[in-house]
Design a protein around this motif. Structure first.
Motif, PDB file in Angstrom:
ATOM      1  N   ARG A 269       0.841  -1.190   0.000  1.00  0.00           N
ATOM      2  CA  ARG A 269       0.000   0.000   0.000  1.00  0.00           C
ATOM      3  C   ARG A 269       0.879   1.244   0.000  1.00  0.00           C
ATOM      4  NH1 ARG A 269      -5.176  -0.362   1.217  1.00  0.00           N
ATOM      5  NH2 ARG A 269      -5.175   1.602   2.370  1.00  0.00           N
ATOM      6  N   VAL A 270       0.342   2.313  -0.609  1.00  0.00           N
ATOM      7  CA  VAL A 270       1.121   3.524  -0.834  1.00  0.00           C
ATOM      8  C   VAL A 270       0.595   4.668   0.030  1.00  0.00           C
ATOM      9  CG1 VAL A 270       1.903   5.199  -2.556  1.00  0.00           C
ATOM     10  CG2 VAL A 270       1.545   2.802  -3.208  1.00  0.00           C
ATOM     11  N   ARG A 294       5.493   7.282  -0.447  1.00  0.00           N
ATOM     12  CA  ARG A 294       6.214   6.291   0.334  1.00  0.00           C
ATOM     13  C   ARG A 294       5.327   5.075   0.577  1.00  0.00           C
ATOM     14  NH1 ARG A 294      10.631   8.848   2.054  1.00  0.00           N
ATOM     15  NH2 ARG A 294      11.215   7.202   3.531  1.00  0.00           N
ATOM     16  N   ALA A 295       5.903   4.037   1.128  1.00  0.00           N
ATOM     17  CA  ALA A 295       5.131   2.857   1.518  1.00  0.00           C
ATOM     18  C   ALA A 295       4.303   3.186   2.752  1.00  0.00           C
ATOM     19  CB  ALA A 295       6.050   1.683   1.806  1.00  0.00           C
ATOM     20  N   ALA A 296       3.048   2.744   2.740  1.00  0.00           N
ATOM     21  CA  ALA A 296       2.198   2.934   3.919  1.00  0.00           C
ATOM     22  C   ALA A 296       2.542   1.929   5.007  1.00  0.00           C
ATOM     23  CB  ALA A 296       0.730   2.806   3.523  1.00  0.00           C
ATOM     24  N   ASP A 297       3.207   0.828   4.634  1.00  0.00           N
ATOM     25  CA  ASP A 297       3.646  -0.203   5.580  1.00  0.00           C
ATOM     26  C   ASP A 297       5.171  -0.307   5.513  1.00  0.00           C
ATOM     27  OD1 ASP A 297       0.923  -0.903   6.235  1.00  0.00           O
ATOM     28  OD2 ASP A 297       0.836  -1.817   4.240  1.00  0.00           O
ATOM     29  N   ASP A 298       5.718  -1.398   5.991  1.00  0.00           N
ATOM     30  CA  ASP A 298       7.184  -1.535   6.016  1.00  0.00           C
ATOM     31  C   ASP A 298       7.764  -1.954   4.674  1.00  0.00           C
ATOM     32  OD1 ASP A 298       7.248  -0.853   8.674  1.00  0.00           O
ATOM     33  OD2 ASP A 298       7.055  -2.936   9.363  1.00  0.00           O
ATOM     34  N   ARG A 299       6.930  -2.480   3.778  1.00  0.00           N
ATOM     35  CA  ARG A 299       7.450  -3.059   2.552  1.00  0.00           C
ATOM     36  C   ARG A 299       6.559  -2.734   1.373  1.00  0.00           C
ATOM     37  NH1 ARG A 299       6.688  -7.819  -0.256  1.00  0.00           N
ATOM     38  NH2 ARG A 299       8.508  -8.808  -1.208  1.00  0.00           N
ATOM     39  N   LEU A 300       7.189  -2.538   0.213  1.00  0.00           N
ATOM     40  CA  LEU A 300       6.484  -2.211  -1.019  1.00  0.00           C
ATOM     41  C   LEU A 300       7.191  -2.910  -2.167  1.00  0.00           C
ATOM     42  CD1 LEU A 300       4.141  -0.101  -1.767  1.00  0.00           C
ATOM     43  CD2 LEU A 300       5.997   1.352  -2.560  1.00  0.00           C
ATOM     44  N   GLU A 301       6.437  -3.364  -3.153  1.00  0.00           N
ATOM     45  CA  GLU A 301       7.046  -3.954  -4.346  1.00  0.00           C
ATOM     46  C   GLU A 301       6.656  -3.114  -5.555  1.00  0.00           C
ATOM     47  OE1 GLU A 301       7.269  -8.417  -5.324  1.00  0.00           O
ATOM     48  OE2 GLU A 301       5.732  -7.680  -6.702  1.00  0.00           O
ATOM     49  N   ILE A 302       7.650  -2.770  -6.371  1.00  0.00           N
ATOM     50  CA  ILE A 302       7.389  -1.973  -7.570  1.00  0.00           C
ATOM     51  C   ILE A 302       7.903  -2.705  -8.802  1.00  0.00           C
ATOM     52  CG2 ILE A 302       7.482   0.186  -6.303  1.00  0.00           C
ATOM     53  CD1 ILE A 302      10.263   0.677  -7.545  1.00  0.00           C
TER      54      ILE A 302
END
Length: 304
Positions: A269-270, A294-302
């Motif tokens: 989530r962003v 930024r990422a709304a949580d600790d991890r993001l995949e793009i």
């Protein structure tokens, strides 16, 4: 460069054609181009309708800060060649709108003029509010001619506040409102639209300057195609972390305004911080502007 017009004591219009003589592409009203101005790359709104353009016209306010806009005023003459990329659409009209209410302040009149020209060419219902300082109204006569009796002029910030409130309160259902100008005017526009009960999907802004942002929390970005994992500390953008890791992402303003650095999000989530994506685009969490969001949580995949 085929022509330079003096609009006010601090604003000029630059009229350009392709150096090779080829036709310029059609584009959506409200589009911008990216102009290399000395050591800077600045975005400027095109003022034409976008329909079979004979030239690209953009107007530049001299800001006195030594930036790219000042460079254009001081260094460019008729006959010179500029490097121009685009056009790019980030402020297009909603074609299903029953009516368009266009609100401009200062040099923010440039994309509004593009919308106005297109609306007239298509025979669409349009109303214009133009706020300016006395003696500093770029394109005023053009706006007057195109708008006719549907123009509301406001000299000074206080008068503009009253006109914006009045016109937002008196629109038929299905109207979409568009505004461009200094941050204080856009904040006023958003606040008044909210008080007047406008759905967010019918409120559109074009920002030249991004609002101040806090440093944000740290997060990890996983790059799906390359398999890299980027640590993005607080105070560092995803764009900066990617470029430092030799991951190319197109960019320009680095303020969340121009839309150049949009990337696809494949997981996570962003926390959206840009001034480009529409509310419905944000809700899907499938894209983000790497320079500010930024990422709304600790991890993001793009998808990179």
């Amino acid at each position: 460069m085929v022509r330079i017009d003096e609009l006010t004591s601090t604003a000029r219009q630059f009229v350009t054609v392709r150096a090779d003589g080829r036709a310029l592409p059609d584009h959506a009203p409200g589009s911008h181009v990216v102009v290399t101005a000395g050591s800077k790359r600045n975005a400027y709104s095109l003022t034409g309708s976008g329909i079979a353009p004979a030239d690209f016209r953009f107007s530049v306010l001299r800001r006195g800060d030594g930036g790219g806009s000042d460079w254009l005023h001081e260094n460019v003459a008729v006959g010179d060649t500029l490097r121009i990329q685009g056009p790019v659409s980030a402020f297009a009209p909603e074609f299903s709108a029953r009516k368009s209410l266009l609100i401009a302040a200062g040099i923010g009149v440039t994309p509004v003029l593009s919308h106005l020209r297109a609306a007239r060419a298509w025979g669409r219902d349009v109303e214009v509010v133009y706020g300016y300082r006395a003696g500093a109204a770029a394109h005023l006569e053009e706006v007057r001619e195109l708008s006719g009796p549907h123009l509301h002029e406001a000299v000074g910030r206080r008068a503009l506040r009253e006109v914006v409130r009045e016109r937002l309160d008196d629109q038929p259902w299905g109207t979409h409102a568009y505004a461009c100008g200094p941050p204080a005017v856009l904040d006023l526009f958003e606040q008044q639209a909210h008080r007047s009960g406008w759905p967010p999907a019918r409120v559109h802004l074009e920002r030249f300057v991004a609002p101040e942002l806090d440093a944000g929390r740290a997060f990890t970005a996983v790059l799906r195609r390359s398999g890299k994992r980027l640590q993005v500390p607080s105070g560092t953008s995803l764009l900066e972390a990617a470029l430092a890791a030799d991951v190319p992402i197109a960019n320009m303003c680095r303020q969340g305004v121009c839309g150049q650095c949009v990337v696809a999000v494949t997981a996570g989530r962003v926390e959206h911080r840009d001034a480009v994506l529409a509310p419905d685009e944000r809700e899907t969490h499938t894209q983000m502007l790497a320079c500010v969001s930024r990422a709304a949580d600790d991890r993001l995949e793009i998808d990179a």
